[in-house]
Motif scaffolding. Structure first.
Motif, short mmCIF file in Angstrom:
data_model
loop_
_atom_site.label_atom_id
_atom_site.label_comp_id
_atom_site.label_asym_id
_atom_site.label_seq_id
_atom_site.Cartn_x
_atom_site.Cartn_y
_atom_site.Cartn_z
N GLY A 15 -1.27 -1.42 6.41
CA GLY A 15 -2.71 -1.66 6.21
C GLY A 15 -3.43 -0.40 5.77
N ALA A 18 -2.70 0.20 2.18
CA ALA A 18 -3.50 -0.71 1.36
C ALA A 18 -4.94 -0.23 1.27
N LEU A 19 -5.50 0.21 2.39
CA LEU A 19 -6.88 0.74 2.38
C LEU A 19 -7.00 1.93 1.45
N LEU A 69 -1.08 -4.63 -0.79
CA LEU A 69 -1.55 -5.82 -0.07
C LEU A 69 -0.41 -6.79 0.20
N PHE A 72 1.54 -5.34 3.01
CA PHE A 72 0.77 -5.54 4.24
C PHE A 72 0.92 -6.97 4.73
N ILE A 85 -5.64 -11.94 1.71
CA ILE A 85 -6.29 -10.81 1.04
C ILE A 85 -5.65 -10.67 -0.33
N ARG A 124 -11.02 -4.65 0.90
CA ARG A 124 -11.05 -3.50 1.79
C ARG A 124 -11.58 -3.90 3.17
N VAL A 127 -8.89 -6.00 5.03
CA VAL A 127 -7.78 -5.16 5.51
C VAL A 127 -8.24 -4.36 6.71
#
Length: 140
Positions: A15, A18-19, A69, A72, A85, A124, A127
């Protein structure tokens, strides 16, 4: 078989990756947006080229974010969580913007940039919320 805390930690790490990718995409989109405003105000051919260079950077960052993503999502599945997402974005219209440069085409491209920014921000936020839930589970 991995224990639950290991799975949660891996999901949190995914995560966070991904952020980071989404934040990079947001930075490039913000730069493209600024150049787009310059282009709309009569920046001309050079501003269109610079804007599209930043849009290319944003596209690469969004592609990377999409990969992160997906990773994740796989990690969330390991801890029996699910979050829808996705980054869906339209391709940018480089040819028309560069060679048919006028206010209306510039406005259309600017609108696409704004829509991409909205999608990146929504992803965003989702997540971030999922990571917060994972951190709560980790502490429980």
């Amino acid at each position: 078989m991995k224990d639950k805390n290991t799975e949660i930690r891996e999901a949190i790490d995914a995560g966070n990756r991904a952020l980071k990718a989404l934040e990079e995409a947001a930075r490039h989109l913000q730069a493209a947006r600024g150049l787009g405003l310059w282009d709309m105000l009569g920046g001309g051919f050079l501003s269109s080229l610079l804007k599209h260079s930043k849009m290319d950077d944003a596209q690469r960052a969004m592609d990377r974010a999409e990969q992160e993503l997906r990773a994740f999502g796989r990690e969330l599945a390991d801890v029996q969580m699910y979050a829808d997402i996705q980054l869906r974005f339209d391709s940018f219209t480089r040819f028309f913007d560069t060679f048919c440069d006028n206010f209306f085409v510039d406005w259309m491209v600017q609108s696409q940039i704004l829509q991409a920014q909205d999608r990146v921000e929504e992803a965003r936020q989702r997540v971030w919320e999922a990571v917060q839930q994972l951190q709560f589970l980790q502490g429980a």
